[in-house]
Design a protein around this motif. Sequence first.
Motif, PDB file in Angstrom:
ATOM      1  N   ALA A  47       0.819  -1.215   0.000  1.00 48.48           N
ATOM      2  CA  ALA A  47       0.000   0.000   0.000  1.00 48.48           C
ATOM      3  C   ALA A  47       0.854   1.266   0.000  1.00 48.48           C
ATOM      4  O   ALA A  47       0.358   2.356  -0.317  1.00 48.48           O
ATOM      5  N   SER A  86      -4.551  11.923   3.970  1.00 47.07           N
ATOM      6  CA  SER A  86      -4.744  10.558   3.461  1.00 47.07           C
ATOM      7  C   SER A  86      -3.435   9.785   3.451  1.00 47.07           C
ATOM      8  O   SER A  86      -3.391   8.604   3.819  1.00 47.07           O
ATOM      9  N   THR A 146      -2.667   6.465   5.635  1.00 46.53           N
ATOM     10  CA  THR A 146      -2.196   5.257   4.964  1.00 46.53           C
ATOM     11  C   THR A 146      -0.926   4.722   5.614  1.00 46.53           C
ATOM     12  O   THR A 146      -0.821   3.527   5.918  1.00 46.53           O
ATOM     13  N   SER A 187      -1.654   3.342   9.069  1.00 49.59           N
ATOM     14  CA  SER A 187      -2.403   2.087   8.993  1.00 49.59           C
ATOM     15  C   SER A 187      -1.492   0.917   8.628  1.00 49.59           C
ATOM     16  O   SER A 187      -1.605  -0.167   9.199  1.00 49.59           O
ATOM     17  N   ALA A 224      -5.289   1.953  -6.343  1.00 51.80           N
ATOM     18  CA  ALA A 224      -5.924   1.959  -5.021  1.00 51.80           C
ATOM     19  C   ALA A 224      -6.682   0.660  -4.770  1.00 51.80           C
ATOM     20  O   ALA A 224      -6.599   0.080  -3.686  1.00 51.80           O
TER      21      ALA A 224
END
Length: 203
Positions: A32, A57, A61, A64, A182
Amino acid sequence: WITGLGLMGMVTVLNVIALGLGPVAIVQPIGAISLVFAALISRRYFGLQLGAPLLISIGVTMFSIFAFVTTSAQFSHELVATEESVTWLLALLIALSVFGALFALSRAGHIPRVIMTGIIFGTVAAATHVLARTVVAGGLPEFDLMGARWWMVLAAVALASAVGFWLVQTAYASGPPETVLAGLTVIDPIVAVAIGAAFFGEY
């Protein structure tokens, strides 16, 4: 386009090596990070503005990925491959190869193509991880009944990979690259981790 295909091939080789060294729940989610690099490349070459929403964002990301991988590492253990689980994996790879090829030839829209590609690549990643870990643990499989299944899985991985590469090209051709990238970086790890847990007893 040709350079991009070459890079995809190189990334595939590196991913196989990584899947042989570590659990799928640690290796696949790290992919990711490519979303962050995609944003930076888009800023450099396509004039993408890094406003507050995009920066937030990127931060979410990165956090996470760090949280997921750190948590996964605490519960890491060796997978358990049985004759039944290998047979199920082989059947799944063959079914997805056939369905993916038909999907590539269909009139399916952009998002369904992205989802299908993510499912195929996630399954390939899980199978590659199982194959790589098995070879690392015990060497190349012998040509007995169980060993024959492993060689069939290897052939099915090659077939599913080819179908996935073909399908992802149709996804890129039918819509924006942002949704392809994505979608794959989200769906691929979810499918790979789910197969590892359901078939091979990984956490």
